[in-house]
Design an enzyme around this catalytic site. Structure first.
Site, PDB file in Angstrom:
ATOM      1  N   GLY A 187       0.825  -1.213   0.000  1.00  0.00           N
ATOM      2  CA  GLY A 187       0.000   0.000   0.000  1.00  0.00           C
ATOM      3  C   GLY A 187       0.852   1.254   0.000  1.00  0.00           C
ATOM      4  O   GLY A 187       0.481   2.277   0.575  1.00  0.00           O
ATOM      5  N   GLY A 188       2.019   1.161  -0.645  1.00  0.00           N
ATOM      6  CA  GLY A 188       2.939   2.311  -0.705  1.00  0.00           C
ATOM      7  C   GLY A 188       2.544   3.275  -1.816  1.00  0.00           C
ATOM      8  O   GLY A 188       1.345   3.533  -2.041  1.00  0.00           O
ATOM      9  N   ARG A 242      17.702  -2.240 -10.922  1.00  0.00           N
ATOM     10  CA  ARG A 242      16.549  -3.043 -10.497  1.00  0.00           C
ATOM     11  C   ARG A 242      17.054  -4.352  -9.878  1.00  0.00           C
ATOM     12  O   ARG A 242      16.453  -4.896  -8.958  1.00  0.00           O
ATOM     13  CB  ARG A 242      15.632  -3.320 -11.691  1.00  0.00           C
ATOM     14  N   HIS A 276      12.129  -5.774 -18.507  1.00  0.00           N
ATOM     15  CA  HIS A 276      11.980  -4.412 -17.967  1.00  0.00           C
ATOM     16  C   HIS A 276      13.342  -3.930 -17.484  1.00  0.00           C
ATOM     17  O   HIS A 276      13.616  -3.864 -16.296  1.00  0.00           O
ATOM     18  CB  HIS A 276      10.969  -4.445 -16.819  1.00  0.00           C
TER      19      HIS A 276
HETATM   20  O1  TXD Z   1       7.042  -1.192 -14.323  1.00  0.00           O
HETATM   21  C1  TXD Z   1       7.187  -1.673 -13.243  1.00  0.00           C
HETATM   22  N1  TXD Z   1       6.961  -2.963 -13.045  1.00  0.00           N
HETATM   23  C2  TXD Z   1       7.603  -0.833 -12.088  1.00  0.00           C
HETATM   24  C3  TXD Z   1       7.962  -1.480 -10.864  1.00  0.00           C
HETATM   25  C4  TXD Z   1       7.638   0.584 -12.185  1.00  0.00           C
HETATM   26  C5  TXD Z   1       7.920   1.333 -11.074  1.00  0.00           C
HETATM   27  C6  TXD Z   1       8.213   0.753  -9.774  1.00  0.00           C
HETATM   28  N2  TXD Z   1       8.299  -0.660  -9.784  1.00  0.00           N
HETATM   29  C7  TXD Z   1       8.486  -1.398  -8.523  1.00  0.00           C
HETATM   30  O2  TXD Z   1       7.244  -1.474  -7.814  1.00  0.00           O
HETATM   31  C8  TXD Z   1       9.415  -0.806  -7.510  1.00  0.00           C
HETATM   32  O3  TXD Z   1      10.760  -1.030  -7.860  1.00  0.00           O
HETATM   33  C9  TXD Z   1       9.010  -1.573  -6.258  1.00  0.00           C
HETATM   34  O4  TXD Z   1       9.630  -2.855  -6.251  1.00  0.00           O
HETATM   35  C10 TXD Z   1       7.502  -1.750  -6.432  1.00  0.00           C
HETATM   36  C11 TXD Z   1       6.666  -0.851  -5.543  1.00  0.00           C
HETATM   37  O5  TXD Z   1       7.008   0.484  -5.728  1.00  0.00           O
HETATM   38  P1  TXD Z   1       6.428   1.629  -4.756  1.00  0.00           P
HETATM   39  O6  TXD Z   1       6.945   2.924  -5.234  1.00  0.00           O
HETATM   40  O7  TXD Z   1       4.975   1.452  -4.542  1.00  0.00           O
HETATM   41  O8  TXD Z   1       7.204   1.237  -3.403  1.00  0.00           O
HETATM   42  P2  TXD Z   1       6.823   1.641  -1.890  1.00  0.00           P
HETATM   43  O9  TXD Z   1       6.180   2.972  -1.832  1.00  0.00           O
HETATM   44  O10 TXD Z   1       8.043   1.395  -1.064  1.00  0.00           O
HETATM   45  O11 TXD Z   1       5.705   0.572  -1.504  1.00  0.00           O
HETATM   46  C12 TXD Z   1       6.011  -0.776  -1.323  1.00  0.00           C
HETATM   47  C13 TXD Z   1       5.168  -1.246  -0.180  1.00  0.00           C
HETATM   48  C14 TXD Z   1       5.513  -0.586   1.170  1.00  0.00           C
HETATM   49  O12 TXD Z   1       4.369   0.037   1.704  1.00  0.00           O
HETATM   50  C15 TXD Z   1       6.002  -1.739   2.042  1.00  0.00           C
HETATM   51  O13 TXD Z   1       5.676  -1.616   3.416  1.00  0.00           O
HETATM   52  C16 TXD Z   1       5.263  -2.913   1.379  1.00  0.00           C
HETATM   53  O14 TXD Z   1       5.375  -2.663  -0.004  1.00  0.00           O
HETATM   54  N3  TXD Z   1       5.809  -4.213   1.728  1.00  0.00           N
HETATM   55  C17 TXD Z   1       5.024  -5.302   1.901  1.00  0.00           C
HETATM   56  N4  TXD Z   1       3.693  -5.471   1.803  1.00  0.00           N
HETATM   57  C18 TXD Z   1       3.196  -6.687   2.073  1.00  0.00           C
HETATM   58  N5  TXD Z   1       3.981  -7.739   2.428  1.00  0.00           N
HETATM   59  C19 TXD Z   1       5.317  -7.608   2.530  1.00  0.00           C
HETATM   60  N6  TXD Z   1       6.081  -8.644   2.889  1.00  0.00           N
HETATM   61  C20 TXD Z   1       5.894  -6.344   2.274  1.00  0.00           C
HETATM   62  N7  TXD Z   1       7.163  -5.863   2.307  1.00  0.00           N
HETATM   63  C21 TXD Z   1       7.093  -4.561   1.952  1.00  0.00           C
END
Ligand code: TXD
Length: 310
Positions: A10-11, A90, A177
């Site tokens: 939920g980030g 990445r 990607h």
């Molecule tokens: O094109 C694409 N596929 C992408 C991918 C384009 C842009 C970003 N991309 C990737 O998406 C980026 O490299 C990250 O690996 C993900 C998520 O990016 P976001 O910007 O949303 O990251 P955040 O804001 O850090 O949110 C990630 C959330 C955060 O709230 C953590 O607490 C949560 O993931 N998190 C978890 N949730 C559930 N369960 C577990 N284990 C967990 N660990 C972390």
């Protein structure tokens, strides 16, 4: 009964996904994150519920850290994981995100075994591979979102460069990607006019390079974290095509079993997304030069996946 959409993570991207899913009335929404972030997600969910009177949507939106709450979800979108920071590739995210995706995959397998799953977490092509391996879900049920975003970037940059409406730019980006993804200028058109006829080779080269580095361009500007608006929209387009059986043809990371000479890897290829999930992969006859570029991206994805040791 409304459809149910589970957002794992939920980030930055997760919260925009929730907003878009609500505005499009795709269904009820569950935002799941780690226990330490569950209250923040509950707050985001409540904020979105309070936006509904002006946003003009009906949806039940909750935040949680309990997988029971995703029970019976129709669509799961996974953004859980760590994003990149300036200077990181990445692939630097690999080890930390493998653990997270494995945990997520087990939760989804237990509580939402019929869901169509869209993986977003980086490094994308490896994370969707891990998710598929751990769940054992059929290949039509699991895809990675990257090409849909890379194609949006390609189209946006062309529109910016040529001063035309983005609506009239059609084209696609295939492959992994990463920096060796494969934009296809030969098959890109602007209002049906081939890109190769209205842009110079220098302009096209610049556009290809900018698209390949588009994620990094944003990471550098942010300093910490990566793009979130356009990745969220790209994932929602795929979810919507599934939920409404729109039958969009979108570049997604799909499990190839022979297509494009790829065996057993998830890589970006044009996919038909219907109510059946990833219904079909379309094969394009590539030129020798395009094939060589595709081989390069396959090699990169193969290397990253082999490092997953799963
Ligand atoms: O094109 C694409 N596929 C992408 C991918 C384009 C842009 C970003 N991309 C990737 O998406 C980026 O490299 C990250 O690996 C993900 C998520 O990016 P976001 O910007 O949303 O990251 P955040 O804001 O850090 O949110 C990630 C959330 C955060 O709230 C953590 O607490 C949560 O993931 N998190 C978890 N949730 C559930 N369960 C577990 N284990 C967990 N660990 C972390």
């Amino acid at each position: 009964m409304r459809k149910k959409i589970a957002l794992i993570g939920g980030g930055q991207i997760g919260q925009i996904l929730a907003m878009l899913a609500a505005q499009k009335e795709l269904g009820d929404i569950v935002i799941l994150d780690v226990p330490g972030y569950a209250n923040v997600c509950k707050g985001k969910a409540l904020d979105l519920m309070e936006m509904a009177p002006h946003g003009n949507y009906d949806a039940n939106i909750i935040g949680t850290s309990d997988y029971k709450d995703i029970e019976g979800a129709d669509v799961v979108i996974v953004t859980a994981g760590k994003p990149r920071e300036a200077g990181m590739t990445r692939e630097d995210l690999l080890n930390v995100n493998i653990k997270i995706i494995t945990e997520v995959a087990n939760g989804v397998k237990q509580y939402a075994p019929k869901a169509f799953c869209i993986i977003v977490t980086n490094p994308l092509d490896a994370m969707v591979y891990v998710f598929h391996k751990v769940t054992g879900f059929p290949k039509h049920q699991v895809i990675g979102m990257a090409g849909t975003l890379d194609t949006a970037r390609w189209r946006a940059f062309i529109a910016m460069e040529l001063g035309v409406s983005v609506a009239d730019v059609a084209g696609t980006v295939l492959g992994g990607h990463g920096p060796d993804m494969v934009p296809l200028p030969r098959l890109t058109t602007v209002g049906s006019v081939p890109l190769t006829e209205i842009a110079t080779p220098e302009q096209i080269e610049k556009l290809v390079n900018r698209t390949r580095e588009a994620g990094t361009e944003i990471v550098k500007l942010f300093g910490k974290g990566s793009a979130f608006f356009s990745p969220a929209w790209s994932a929602i387009v795929i979810a919507e095509s599934y939920l409404k059986d729109k039958r969009r043809v979108l570049p997604c990371a799909a499990l190839c079993e022979g297509e494009y000479g790829v065996n057993g890897l998830f890589i970006g290829v044009p996919c038909l997304i219907s109510a059946k999930g990833m219904e079909k992969i379309f094969e394009i006859k590539l030129t020798e030069e395009e094939k060589a570029q595709f081989q390069k991206t396959i090699a990169s994805v193969t290397k990253t996946v082999s490092e997953c040791k799963i």
